[in-house]
Design a protein around this motif. Structure first.
Motif, short mmCIF file in Angstrom:
data_model
loop_
_atom_site.label_atom_id
_atom_site.label_comp_id
_atom_site.label_asym_id
_atom_site.label_seq_id
_atom_site.Cartn_x
_atom_site.Cartn_y
_atom_site.Cartn_z
N ASP A 139 0.61 -1.03 0.15
CA ASP A 139 0.17 0.04 -0.16
C ASP A 139 0.27 1.22 0.11
O ASP A 139 1.44 1.95 0.77
CB ASP A 139 -0.46 0.04 1.28
CG ASP A 139 -2.19 0.85 1.25
OD1 ASP A 139 -2.35 2.17 0.51
OD2 ASP A 139 -3.32 1.14 1.27
N GLU A 140 1.06 1.76 -0.49
CA GLU A 140 1.92 3.11 -1.63
C GLU A 140 1.34 4.64 -0.42
O GLU A 140 1.95 5.11 -0.11
CB GLU A 140 2.68 3.41 -2.51
CG GLU A 140 2.96 1.99 -2.97
CD GLU A 140 3.46 2.81 -4.89
OE1 GLU A 140 3.86 3.64 -5.12
OE2 GLU A 140 4.29 1.47 -5.16
N ALA A 141 -0.38 4.34 -0.60
CA ALA A 141 -0.61 5.62 0.62
C ALA A 141 -0.38 5.41 1.90
O ALA A 141 -0.01 7.09 2.42
CB ALA A 141 -2.24 5.69 0.13
N ALA A 142 0.08 4.35 1.79
CA ALA A 142 0.47 4.15 3.73
C ALA A 142 1.94 4.59 4.27
O ALA A 142 2.63 4.77 4.90
CB ALA A 142 0.09 3.02 3.71
N LEU A 143 2.97 4.00 2.58
CA LEU A 143 4.29 4.45 2.81
C LEU A 143 4.16 5.85 3.53
O LEU A 143 5.21 6.67 3.45
CB LEU A 143 4.87 4.03 1.84
CG LEU A 143 5.07 2.15 1.75
CD1 LEU A 143 5.91 1.80 0.32
CD2 LEU A 143 5.39 2.02 3.18
#
Length: 360
Positions: A139-143
């Motif tokens: 999950d790149e939004a989380a990153l």
């Protein structure tokens, strides 16, 4: 996904844990449930990816929970010692103030234990739990959120164990184009020989591994579907509020923390040798039993247990002997009328489940 900017004032989701224990960078959503047989058919036919569906979770029966309690009593001290060992190795690897990013959901209880251990040592630890999905990525939004709040160089990704190493591969592939995050993976048990940091290569029973949401903060497996995840959203999950009365998430953490450590029982060998044995075991089962799809083979005590609880198992392979760490699997096999076969020789795994083929 569009980048997400962190809002320090925004409330954070922690499931049934304390906000001091973990911040789930996962979106709670109302997710429609799919029957296990329908889900299996959709997965194996290729109509849907497994991450687009959830099946209902049931609280295990009283006998199974007795076996869980016995496993917890038997192995709590070992896990406590392994957490202390992992904390040492994580600090050695990324520095004094690590950022723990546990991979939901199996990694979350281990991340909570590590976070508490590091805080007891005076470290400025942070703990997030995020979604990573085989074939779909992290999950790149989380990153993006983590990057805004912590130094990416301090990040260690935490999971409970390795199975075939699919999440290891997914982590490497996902972070290949996110250069500020290194794919450093820490696990308790690494029978696949693919983790960067591990307490042991032995496939032993980590008690949290044989339950599902009721030991992982009451969240479901994560979901990635446009029905629930919009641009810039975190991956989604279902909060299992109906199981609040059966929740053991905090009780598990407290049982490990109050156990006397039992050090020196773990084994760490040459990772390449362990990995070769793991691949050979999976290959042999596929060849000997006509399994064409590697995703149908679920190796390791925890992975094979969860496959029986969540999927449609075909057969179970167990190590020889009356091993108490496998008692819960024998119970599940009897309950479901599941055939038990002998584990191949020289296997690093003590248990393997093969998923039933339901679609051509």
């Amino acid at each position: 996904m569009q980048p997400r900017k962190a809002d320090p004032a925004a409330p954070r989701f922690s499931g049934s844990y304390s906000p001091d224990d973990v911040q789930f960078l996962i979106k709670p959503a109302r997710i429609a449930l799919t029957a296990v047989a329908a889900k299996e058919d959709a997965i194996q036919s290729g109509r849907l990816h497994y991450s687009e569906m959830l099946s209902p979770e049931q609280v295990p029966d009283a006998r199974y929970l007795e076996l869980y309690d016995a496993a917890l009593a038997r192995n709590a001290g070992r896990l406590r010692a392994d957490i202390e060992l992992l904390a040492d190795r994580i600090v050695d690897r990324v520095g004094a103030d690590p950022t723990l990013v546990s991979l939901a959901r199996a990694g979350t209880p281990i991340g909570v234990l590590l976070h508490r251990e590091l805080r007891r040592r005076g470290r400025d630890s942070a703990h997030y739990s995020i979604s990573i999905i085989r074939d779909r990525g992290i999950d790149e939004a989380a990153l993006d959120t983590i990057r805004a709040e912590r130094d990416p160089a301090s990040v260690v990704f935490v999971d409970g164990w390795t199975g075939k190493g699919a999440i290891r591969d997914e982590l490497d592939a996902s972070l290949a184009h996110v250069p500020d995050f290194a794919p450093v993976l820490a696990v308790v048990a690494d029978p696949a020989g693919v983790a960067d940091i591990a307490a042991t290569h032995e496939d032993y029973l980590i008690p949290s591994g044989i339950l599902n949401g009721i030991v992982s903060g009451l969240i479901s497996r994560t979901v990635l579907s446009s029905r629930y995840v919009g641009p810039g959203d975190y991956h989604a999950c279902l909060y299992l509020s109906e199981h609040e009365g059966a929740d053991r998430s905090i009780a598990f953490i407290e049982a490990i923390e109050t156990a006397a450590p039992i050090p020196g029982v773990g084994t760490v060998g040459d990772p390449a040798t362990v990995a070769a044995r793991a691949r050979a075991t999976v290959d042999r089962i596929m060849t000997d039993h006509g399994v064409a799809d590697r995703n149908r083979v679920k190796p390791g005590i925890a992975e094979s247990t969860r496959a029986i609880l969540r999927r449609m198992p075909d057969r179970l392979f167990l190590a020889a002997g009356d091993d108490p760490d496998l008692a819960h699997l024998r119970h599940l096999a009897i309950e479901r009328g599941l055939r038990i076969d002998a584990m191949p020789d020289n296997s690093p795994y003590r248990s393997i489940t093969v998923i039933r083929k339901v679609s051509e």
